[in-house]
Design a protein around this motif. Structure first.
Motif, short mmCIF file in Angstrom:
data_model
loop_
_atom_site.label_atom_id
_atom_site.label_comp_id
_atom_site.label_asym_id
_atom_site.label_seq_id
_atom_site.Cartn_x
_atom_site.Cartn_y
_atom_site.Cartn_z
N GLY A 252 -8.19 -0.73 63.63
CA GLY A 252 -7.74 -0.20 62.34
C GLY A 252 -6.27 -0.46 62.11
N LEU A 253 -5.45 -0.28 63.14
CA LEU A 253 -4.01 -0.58 62.99
C LEU A 253 -3.79 -2.07 62.77
CD1 LEU A 253 -2.51 1.80 65.72
CD2 LEU A 253 -2.42 2.07 63.22
N LEU A 254 -4.58 -2.91 63.43
CA LEU A 254 -4.46 -4.35 63.19
C LEU A 254 -4.77 -4.67 61.73
CD1 LEU A 254 -4.09 -7.27 64.12
CD2 LEU A 254 -6.49 -7.26 64.84
N VAL A 277 -10.95 5.47 56.82
CA VAL A 277 -11.58 5.55 58.14
C VAL A 277 -13.05 5.13 58.05
CG1 VAL A 277 -12.38 7.17 59.91
CG2 VAL A 277 -10.01 7.26 59.12
N GLU A 278 -13.77 5.63 57.03
CA GLU A 278 -15.18 5.26 56.89
C GLU A 278 -15.34 3.77 56.64
OE1 GLU A 278 -17.54 7.46 57.54
OE2 GLU A 278 -15.96 8.96 57.81
N GLU A 279 -14.45 3.21 55.81
CA GLU A 279 -14.54 1.78 55.50
C GLU A 279 -14.22 0.92 56.71
OE1 GLU A 279 -14.68 -1.81 52.93
OE2 GLU A 279 -15.85 -0.05 53.52
N LEU A 280 -13.23 1.32 57.49
CA LEU A 280 -12.90 0.55 58.70
C LEU A 280 -14.01 0.66 59.74
CD1 LEU A 280 -9.11 1.47 58.90
CD2 LEU A 280 -10.06 -0.80 58.42
N ASP A 333 -12.26 -2.37 51.51
CA ASP A 333 -11.99 -1.70 50.24
C ASP A 333 -11.97 -0.19 50.48
OD1 ASP A 333 -11.82 -0.68 47.71
OD2 ASP A 333 -13.64 -1.61 46.95
N PHE A 334 -10.76 0.38 50.51
CA PHE A 334 -10.63 1.81 50.80
C PHE A 334 -11.16 2.70 49.68
CE2 PHE A 334 -6.81 1.05 53.86
CZ PHE A 334 -7.70 0.62 54.83
N VAL A 342 -23.87 2.82 59.11
CA VAL A 342 -24.51 3.24 60.36
C VAL A 342 -23.61 2.97 61.56
CG1 VAL A 342 -26.87 3.04 59.50
CG2 VAL A 342 -25.76 1.02 60.48
N ALA A 343 -22.30 3.04 61.35
CA ALA A 343 -21.37 2.83 62.47
C ALA A 343 -21.56 3.89 63.56
CB ALA A 343 -19.93 2.85 61.96
#
Length: 401
Positions: A252-254, A277-280, A333-334, A342-343
């Motif tokens: 996520g930071l990358l 967070v959900e999108e990442l 896309d945030f 389904v992560a």
């Protein structure tokens, strides 16, 4: 698993040729035949589901087993039976699974995690203080931030005494380090299990107000206390909750460092962070193929049938990049509505610790952006050392500021 030698069944797992995309074969298979045969590393074959619909159907189907010791369970990783040990919820079937999940579910509710957030914030702030105190550059964010944060949070949850946390973290670091030999990992695994077994024992006579202490009381009250089971659950929390969260922190930071536009969106509007967070999670889908099962009865999907005793893999990364559900899935896309990803899996085995993971990720992303606004990469995102493993992630992430 099915019989050996199905002609034309491609090898699985399939490698990612681009660090920011799932294997290209997933899209090809989804378009041609969303339930296909693949050849596993042991030479046997299994089914691979690549559409969002099929993945959710299979993971939610009651006639399936998550038991890694089942002879038909697909061997997507080496020594898959090791994950069938006592206390590992991810390998339990009904009714055993529901019994033990109910016992621990209260420890991971939104309310319980909300109570833990100030302590998580303090842990993240302390790690960033330590980062800022390092005089030499570059700094490896994986080593200095992504790995320690979930380790310290797990210490907090389990009630690991402060004096023992360096020992706990030391073994955990060896277990997850790229440079560790198989023998070193095996020794650290054994040492951690023994450590956690002693920790469970210490809670028996004088339970503290922590996760293991509360579970010890709860299991004894239900007259089903099992020392080995609680030790296994503590080990599962370490293994399943540590590397996954660490990988999502670094990836996520990358993503935020790679695209200044994304970082600016969160800086300008921190209320977007939960969506981010959900999108990442959807985009990276780091736990792709451990979502495997074996059918206990025939299951029909379209023109295909998964027969009783056959194994299948429900690919999270393929489902989360299904363009029929997520428009332009290759773009982060945030502001996207990502309900339905389904992560964290799907069905009765959906990740128990997902609320904790969300809290850690939200706090880390917001805190890094606020306290290290000048942070930048030393090399291009495509040159980062990615790891192709059960949990997808980064070996290191060198930055400066």
């Amino acid at each position: 698993m099915t019989e050996d030698g199905v002609p034309g069944a491609p090898a699985f797992p399939m490698p990612r040729t681009c660090p920011f995309s799932p294997p290209r074969e997933y899209a090809e298979l989804r378009a041609a035949r969303p339930l296909s045969r693949v050849t596993l590393q042991d030479g046997n074959t299994a089914w691979l589901a690549t559409s969002h619909e099929y993945v959710r159907t299979l993971l939610g189907h009651p006639a399936t087993s998550a038991n890694r010791a089942h002879p038909g369970f697909p061997a997507t990783v080496a020594n898959v039976q090791a994950f069938a040990q006592k206390g590992f919820l991810l390998s339990m079937d009904q009714p055993e699974h529901s019994l033990h999940r109910r016992m621990v579910a209260a420890e991971f509710t939104v309310h319980r995690i909300r109570q833990l957030r100030p302590r998580i914030q303090q842990i993240v702030d302390d790690r960033i203080d330590a980062l800022l105190a390092i005089e030499t550059r570059p700094v490896d964010l994986v080593r200095e931030l992504a790995l320690p944060v979930p380790s310290l949070v797990i210490c907090e949850l389990l009630g690991v005494p402060y004096g023992s946390r360096d020992v706990f973290q030391g073994h955990t670091e060896v277990l997850l380090a790229r440079s560790s030999s198989p023998q070193q990992r095996q020794e650290s695994f054994g040492a951690l299990r023994a450590f956690l077994g002693d920790l469970v024992t210490s809670k028996d006579g004088d339970p503290d107000d922590d996760l293991l202490g509360r579970l010890s009381v709860k299991y004894r009250a239900a007259d089903c206390y099992d020392h080995e089971l609680l030790t296994g659950f503590a080990m599962l929390l370490l293994l399943a909750g540590h590397e996954t969260t660490a990988s999502m922190i670094s990836l996520g930071l990358l993503a935020l460092l790679r695209d200044e536009r994304l970082a600016t969106q969160l800086t300008d509007d921190p209320t977007l962070t939960p969506n981010a967070v959900e999108e990442l999670l959807r985009y990276f889908s780091i736990v792709d193929y451990p979502t495997a099962r074996v059918a206990l009865a025939d299951i029909d999907l379209g023109a295909d049938r998964v027969r009783a005793g056959e194994g299948f893999v429900a690919s999270a990364a393929a489902a989360n990049h299904d363009g029929d559900v997520f428009a332009d899935p290759a773009t982060i896309d945030f502001r996207r509505g990502v309900r339905g990803h389904v992560a964290f899996g799907y069905g009765v085995h959906q990740c128990l610790g997902q609320n904790l993971a969300r809290a850690e990720l939200e706090i880390v992303y917001d805190t890094v952006l606020a306290r290290l606004p000048a942070m930048k990469l030393l090399t291009s995102p495509e040159e980062q050392p990615f790891k192709e493993a059960t949990v997808y992630g980064l070996h290191s992430l060198e930055v400066t500021w």
